[in-house]
Design an enzyme around this catalytic site. Structure first.
Site, PDB file in Angstrom:
ATOM      1  N   LYS A  79       0.868  -1.184   0.000  1.00 21.15           N
ATOM      2  CA  LYS A  79       0.000   0.000   0.000  1.00 21.15           C
ATOM      3  C   LYS A  79       0.899   1.226   0.000  1.00 21.15           C
ATOM      4  CE  LYS A  79      -4.558   0.785   0.516  1.00 21.15           C
ATOM      5  NZ  LYS A  79      -5.702   0.036   0.048  1.00 21.15           N
ATOM      6  N   VAL A 182     -20.944   0.114  -3.703  1.00 18.17           N
ATOM      7  CA  VAL A 182     -21.105  -1.311  -3.357  1.00 18.17           C
ATOM      8  C   VAL A 182     -22.509  -1.588  -2.820  1.00 18.17           C
ATOM      9  CG1 VAL A 182     -20.300  -3.139  -1.817  1.00 18.17           C
ATOM     10  CG2 VAL A 182     -18.643  -1.633  -2.916  1.00 18.17           C
TER      11      VAL A 182
HETATM   12  P1  NAD Z   1     -18.851   4.838  -1.496  1.00 18.14           P
HETATM   13  O1  NAD Z   1     -18.092   6.031  -1.026  1.00 18.14           O
HETATM   14  O2  NAD Z   1     -19.356   4.786  -2.883  1.00 18.14           O
HETATM   15  O3  NAD Z   1     -20.117   4.586  -0.530  1.00 18.14           O
HETATM   16  C1  NAD Z   1     -20.083   4.691   0.853  1.00 18.14           C
HETATM   17  C2  NAD Z   1     -21.484   5.085   1.306  1.00 18.14           C
HETATM   18  O4  NAD Z   1     -21.509   5.052   2.724  1.00 18.14           O
HETATM   19  C3  NAD Z   1     -21.881   6.490   0.874  1.00 18.14           C
HETATM   20  O5  NAD Z   1     -23.184   6.474   0.311  1.00 18.14           O
HETATM   21  C4  NAD Z   1     -21.850   7.275   2.194  1.00 18.14           C
HETATM   22  O6  NAD Z   1     -22.793   8.341   2.222  1.00 18.14           O
HETATM   23  C5  NAD Z   1     -22.199   6.193   3.187  1.00 18.14           C
HETATM   24  N1  NAD Z   1     -21.787   6.451   4.555  1.00 18.14           N
HETATM   25  C6  NAD Z   1     -20.651   7.031   5.002  1.00 18.14           C
HETATM   26  N2  NAD Z   1     -20.634   7.061   6.344  1.00 18.14           N
HETATM   27  C7  NAD Z   1     -21.771   6.452   6.750  1.00 18.14           C
HETATM   28  C8  NAD Z   1     -22.330   6.157   8.021  1.00 18.14           C
HETATM   29  N3  NAD Z   1     -21.720   6.487   9.152  1.00 18.14           N
HETATM   30  N4  NAD Z   1     -23.518   5.508   8.063  1.00 18.14           N
HETATM   31  C9  NAD Z   1     -24.170   5.171   6.934  1.00 18.14           C
HETATM   32  N5  NAD Z   1     -23.689   5.429   5.697  1.00 18.14           N
HETATM   33  C10 NAD Z   1     -22.507   6.071   5.607  1.00 18.14           C
HETATM   34  O7  NAD Z   1     -17.905   3.583  -1.183  1.00 18.14           O
HETATM   35  P2  NAD Z   1     -18.006   2.136  -1.814  1.00 18.14           P
HETATM   36  O8  NAD Z   1     -17.102   2.045  -2.978  1.00 18.14           O
HETATM   37  O9  NAD Z   1     -19.437   1.741  -1.930  1.00 18.14           O
HETATM   38  O10 NAD Z   1     -17.311   1.288  -0.646  1.00 18.14           O
HETATM   39  C11 NAD Z   1     -18.002   0.999   0.564  1.00 18.14           C
HETATM   40  C12 NAD Z   1     -17.076   0.248   1.513  1.00 18.14           C
HETATM   41  O11 NAD Z   1     -16.629  -0.959   0.882  1.00 18.14           O
HETATM   42  C13 NAD Z   1     -15.812   1.000   1.912  1.00 18.14           C
HETATM   43  O12 NAD Z   1     -15.450   0.627   3.226  1.00 18.14           O
HETATM   44  C14 NAD Z   1     -14.769   0.471   0.937  1.00 18.14           C
HETATM   45  O13 NAD Z   1     -13.455   0.587   1.459  1.00 18.14           O
HETATM   46  C15 NAD Z   1     -15.201  -0.976   0.839  1.00 18.14           C
HETATM   47  N6  NAD Z   1     -14.776  -1.645  -0.389  1.00 18.14           N
HETATM   48  C16 NAD Z   1     -15.179  -1.165  -1.585  1.00 18.14           C
HETATM   49  C17 NAD Z   1     -14.794  -1.825  -2.736  1.00 18.14           C
HETATM   50  C18 NAD Z   1     -15.245  -1.343  -4.092  1.00 18.14           C
HETATM   51  O14 NAD Z   1     -15.136  -2.116  -5.061  1.00 18.14           O
HETATM   52  N7  NAD Z   1     -15.777  -0.134  -4.226  1.00 18.14           N
HETATM   53  C19 NAD Z   1     -13.987  -2.979  -2.668  1.00 18.14           C
HETATM   54  C20 NAD Z   1     -13.620  -3.479  -1.400  1.00 18.14           C
HETATM   55  C21 NAD Z   1     -14.014  -2.782  -0.265  1.00 18.14           C
END
Ligand code: NAD
Length: 348
Positions: A79, A182
């Site tokens: 990382k 996601v």
């Molecule tokens: P994103 O930023 O698109 O979505 C996150 C959502 O969570 C947003 O809608 C935000 O408003 C909401 N949010 C933030 N704080 C919150 C809270 N306290 N309570 C409720 N909702 C809240 O991110 P993403 O790409 O959907 O990823 C979501 C999670 O999955 C992250 O932890 C990310 O690290 C993990 N992840 C994502 C991927 C990927 O392919 N995008 C892969 C592995 C892990």
């Protein structure tokens, strides 16, 4: 640019990258290359100190070793972090950092993380070939979120099988925290499979849109952690499973996409003690890195590769739950032990 190699007992290589003339300080941490080149994203965010940035890089790099290994990928864990506000990012920051990545000669492959965009990856690629997450090109893998969501959905079915005796999600209630990339795709998979949804996000518009689309119940962003449901799917932020929240959970299982859901390693045991089956996040959410791996490894036939690896994730999770049951311990401890065994076997 000054590159300083830092000695750490836990990681193979750690570089401090500094260029005062452009206000750049960052770190590249390679935790392990035992299974292949280390892969993990580049993050830019403000840190209070160099120590904090280095600690984040070390912790995240180690996490990538476990995620990549558990997904059965021939990749190690690494990382990188750049200190500073991503809004103040310049081309000079990225191009200089790319040159630092080149000094590792392929031991570290970078990709998007917090504060980075596909366009930033494209700029890095003008200086280094060790970059994935590109917006276009022969191997560009595109948005990983649908694949991540598919992997989580499959993992929820495996979790249901072990917790309720059937993978069938018809009529099961799943509480989804976070309706971003996601969470939105996951809700679609769950709705199609006949599950009832309870949804929450800090963005009220997303909640309203998803609730209307899938006839879902809604909950406040904190209340979602206490609602009565079969399964909780955290898809927002990390460290939400902690000593306080675990005591109040009202679900039989947890399986979601957010990274680092357990605030501490002991929280896995806390869930186990409460009889809540926890699907280790780094196993369940591996779809994203599997998608990126098609780019790093230039696999060709992306769809077939993704299908094969997602199916392997299901088998791995199945094995983790079975072993955790036999040993009467937390699946997160078993998942870590399985990867440790893989790394030890490789070293032998
Ligand atoms: P994103 O930023 O698109 O979505 C996150 C959502 O969570 C947003 O809608 C935000 O408003 C909401 N949010 C933030 N704080 C919150 C809270 N306290 N309570 C409720 N909702 C809240 O991110 P993403 O790409 O959907 O990823 C979501 C999670 O999955 C992250 O932890 C990310 O690290 C993990 N992840 C994502 C991927 C990927 O392919 N995008 C892969 C592995 C892990």
């Amino acid at each position: 640019m000054q590159i300083t190699r830092l000695a750490t007992p836990t990681h193979e290589t750690v570089l401090r990258v500094h260029d005062a003339s452009i206000g750049l300080t960052g770190f590249i941490a390679v935790h392990s290359t035992k299974l292949g080149p280390a892969a993990g994203g580049l993050r830019m965010r403000p840190y209070n100190s160099e120590d904090a940035a280095l600690t984040d890089a070390l912790r995240l790099a180690e996490g990538m070793t476990y995620k990549n290994a558990a997904a059965g990928l021939p990749l190690g864990g690494g990382k990188a972090v750049i200190m500073g506000d991503a809004a103040q990012k310049t081309s000079a920051h990225l191009l200089t950092f790319a040159r630092a990545i080149n000094t590792l000669e392929g031991d570290y492959w970078t990709a998007e993380d917090m504060g980075m965009s596909p366009a930033d990856m494209a700029l890095l690629a003008t200086e280094t070939k060790y970059v994935a997450g590109l917006p276009d090109g022969p191997h560009a893998s595109g948005d990983p979120s649908p694949i991540t969501a598919r992997g989580i959905f499959n993992s929820i079915r495996v979790t249901a099988k072990h917790r309720f005796g059937s993978e069938d999600l018809t009529g099961r209630t799943v509480a989804v925290q976070g309706l971003g990339h996601v969470g939105t795709y996951l809700c679609e998979f769950l709705h199609t499979a006949g599950a009832k949804l309870i949804v929450a996000d800090i963005d009220a518009k997303r909640v309203a849109a998803l609730a209307a689309k899938y006839d879902a119940q809604t909950a406040g962003p904190d209340d979602i952690l206490t609602v009565n449901a079969d399964i909780l799917a955290p898809c927002a932020i990390g460290a939400i499973l902690n000593v306080d929240s675990i005591a109040k959970l009202n679900v039989a299982a947890v399986c979601g996409g957010a990274n680092n859901q357990l605030a501490t390693a002991e929280d896995g045991a806390r869930l186990h003690t409460r009889g809540i089956l926890y699907a280790p996040d780094f196993v369940a959410n591996a779809g994203g890195i599997i998608n990126v791996a098609t780019e790093v490894l230039a696999t060709g036939n992306r769809a077939a590769y993704v299908d094969e690896k997602l199916s392997a994730v299901e088998s791995t999770l199945d094995r983790i739950f079975a072993r955790a049951k036999t040993m009467d311990c937390s699946p997160s401890d078993v998942a870590v032990a399985i990867v440790d065994e893989m790394l030890a076997d490789k070293a032998a």
